[in-house]
Design a protein around this motif. Structure first.
Motif, short mmCIF file in Angstrom:
data_model
loop_
_atom_site.label_atom_id
_atom_site.label_comp_id
_atom_site.label_asym_id
_atom_site.label_seq_id
_atom_site.Cartn_x
_atom_site.Cartn_y
_atom_site.Cartn_z
N THR A 1 -21.01 6.09 37.18
CA THR A 1 -22.15 5.57 36.43
C THR A 1 -22.14 6.20 35.05
O THR A 1 -22.26 7.42 34.91
N ILE A 2 -22.01 5.36 34.03
CA ILE A 2 -21.83 5.85 32.66
C ILE A 2 -22.97 5.31 31.80
O ILE A 2 -23.19 4.10 31.74
N SER A 3 -23.68 6.22 31.17
CA SER A 3 -24.80 5.82 30.31
C SER A 3 -24.32 5.52 28.90
O SER A 3 -23.24 5.97 28.47
N ALA A 4 -25.13 4.76 28.18
CA ALA A 4 -24.83 4.46 26.78
C ALA A 4 -24.79 5.75 25.96
O ALA A 4 -23.94 5.91 25.07
N GLN A 5 -25.66 6.67 26.30
CA GLN A 5 -25.69 7.94 25.58
C GLN A 5 -24.39 8.74 25.80
O GLN A 5 -23.84 9.34 24.87
N ALA A 6 -23.89 8.73 27.05
CA ALA A 6 -22.64 9.43 27.35
C ALA A 6 -21.48 8.81 26.59
O ALA A 6 -20.58 9.52 26.11
#
Length: 479
Positions: free
Chosen positions: A69-74
């Motif tokens: 699960t990859i966030s936009a912030q990451a």
């Protein structure tokens, strides 16, 4: 490195690995949903190569994980530690998508503005051709609807032909023109602006021309056959055949026109088979003239011009039966029957025998099963003349229901049932059984004589036919 070259290099890098292609696709979907680069994307890790690619870019371990699960912030933080730091995530997504990104709200707003521009332009072009009040009013009302109607329209938003018939004389002008607007927009929401404008312009031009033709027919008090109307309007006599998009559009237009002209509901609107014919006729269009006729004998007619119809007078003088087409009946203003009395039977064979016997002494008519529009127009004229009517029908559910409809709806106080009693049914009985589903029609009868006859029909379970009591009709003392 120039920005264009940097974007190309960045795009090549991410496209070289399927896991990053899936990641960017999901972020593009998020952008369209929220209108900005945000949220998180969940990915399935399909191979060790994909795991290593993710760990290398995001500098974190995905060991023994099947998903990530990859966030936009990451993603934004990881990008800052690469050679593509000069590019924003938004630039990368636009390069990946091959078009500027926008959120759904922004896209909907643009689309709505595009549709509004097309309607404004299309209506503006047609105003120069709108010579009659009806066409000008239609364009005015369509403009009002276009300014407030939402652009997202599906086929379910457009009423079917059955729904149009069921709402006859009950919907408002605004509801009718909204249905027309939705039919014009159905399936066209995604057209590019120039194609949408062309489509709307063409359809509005047709509607304006249709109203101009119908207005002339109304002023001149004449009628036009539907194929001829279609040929004048489109150059194709089959363009308005049942089931076509243009036929549906015309139905909606005629529904709106009924409201504008103040056409009131009458007895024909309670009969599904006649609703459509009556709507077209009130607008000046004849649907089916060859098979839509009335069978008359010993009847004279006065035209709208006040003159006696020479043909009907001749047949009446000879005591000969005649089949009168709908197009002729629409030109009549009055009927004259002998002794202001008319004898109606349902069966054409019985009618033919009665014409041979009484053609020179009585006025006769044959309904020939379910009444056509032509027959209902004749009954209207009889009602206006105060003509006394003797009606005889078959002894089955359909026959009794037609008889009651004629007596109660069309000729209240003027119609007497002729040989339709319980005793007459006993003499007319056949061996043909009546299905249970048809028997249910008898539940709706209200007339006391017919209800009594219906009780025996239910008990016996068979139909009765007029041919079986022909001698009763021929007997002078029974009249």
């Amino acid at each position: 490195m120039k920005n264009d070259e940097l974007r190309e290099a960045c795009l090549a890098y991410f496209r070289s690995m399927p896991v990053f292609e899936r990641l960017l696709s999901k972020f593009c979907e998020k952008y369209r949903s929220y209108g900005c680069f945000c949220g998180s994307a969940r990915l399935n890790i399909r191979s060790e190569d994909e795991r290593e690619a993710l760990e290398g870019f995001f500098a974190r371990s995905y060991h023994n994980q099947k998903t990530a699960t990859i966030s936009a912030q990451a993603f934004r933080r990881a990008l800052e530690h690469t050679r593509f730091v000069e590019l924003s995530p938004e630039e990368i997504l636009e390069a990946f998508a091959g078009a500027p990104l926008s959120g759904k709200r922004e896209e909907e707003s643009r689309r709505k503005a595009c549709i509004a521009r097309c309607w404004k332009a299309a209506i503006g072009q047609q105003e120069a051709y709108a010579d009659c009040e009806a066409s000008r009013q239609l364009l005015h009302e369509l403009r009002a609807v276009a300014e407030k109607e939402e652009p997202a329209i599906s086929s379910e938003d457009v009423p079917s032909i059955g729904a149009i018939d069921n709402t006859a004389h009950t919907c408002t002008s605004e509801e009718a023109v909204t249905a027309l607007y939705r039919q014009l927009m159905s399936g066209r929401q995604e057209l590019v602006e120039n194609k949408l404008l062309c489509a709307l312009t063409e359809d509005l031009h047709i509607l304006v021309r249709a109203l101009e033709i119908l207005n002339r027919l109304c002023v001149e008090k004449r009628y036009q056959y539907l194929p001829v109307f279609a040929a004048v309007l489109f150059g194709d006599p089959h363009r308005l055949d049942p089931g076509t998009r243009d036929a549906h559009l015309l139905q909606l237009l005629l529904q709106w026109l009924e409201i504008q002209r103040g056409v009131e509901a009458d007895e024909m609107n309670s009969i599904p088979s006649l609703r459509r014919q009556a709507r077209y006729l009130s607008a000046g269009i004849l649907l089916d003239d060859v098979s839509n006729y009335a069978m008359l004998c010993g009847v004279e007619a006065i035209g709208r011009d006040g003159l006696v119809h020479a043909g009907m007078a001749g047949f009446a003088a000879d005591g000969a039966p005649v089949n009168v087409p709908l197009s002729v009946i629409t030109g009549w203003a009055q009927l004259r029957c002998r002794d202001n009395t008319l004898w109606i039977v349902e069966n054409p064979v019985v009618y033919a025998v009665l014409c041979e016997r009484f053609g020179r002494t009585r006025s006769l008519m044959c309904m020939n099963g379910q009444p056509r529009l032509s027959a209902w127009l004749i009954l209207r004229l009889l009602r206006a003349a105060g003509t006394r009517v003797y009606y005889a029908g078959d002894f089955d559910p359909e026959g009794l229901c037609i008889a009651e409809k004629v007596q109660q709806s069309l000729l209240p106080g003027q119609c007497v049932f002729w040989h339709m009693s319980e005793a007459d049914y006993r003499s007319a009985q056949s061996r043909k059984p009546i299905e249970a589903r048809r028997m249910k029609m008898l539940d709706h009868l209200q007339d006391s004589l017919l209800k009594t006859t219906a009780v025996l029909i239910r008990k016996q379970g068979v139909a009765g036919y007029q041919e079986n009591i022909l001698q009763m009709y021929l007997s002078e003392e029974n009249t």
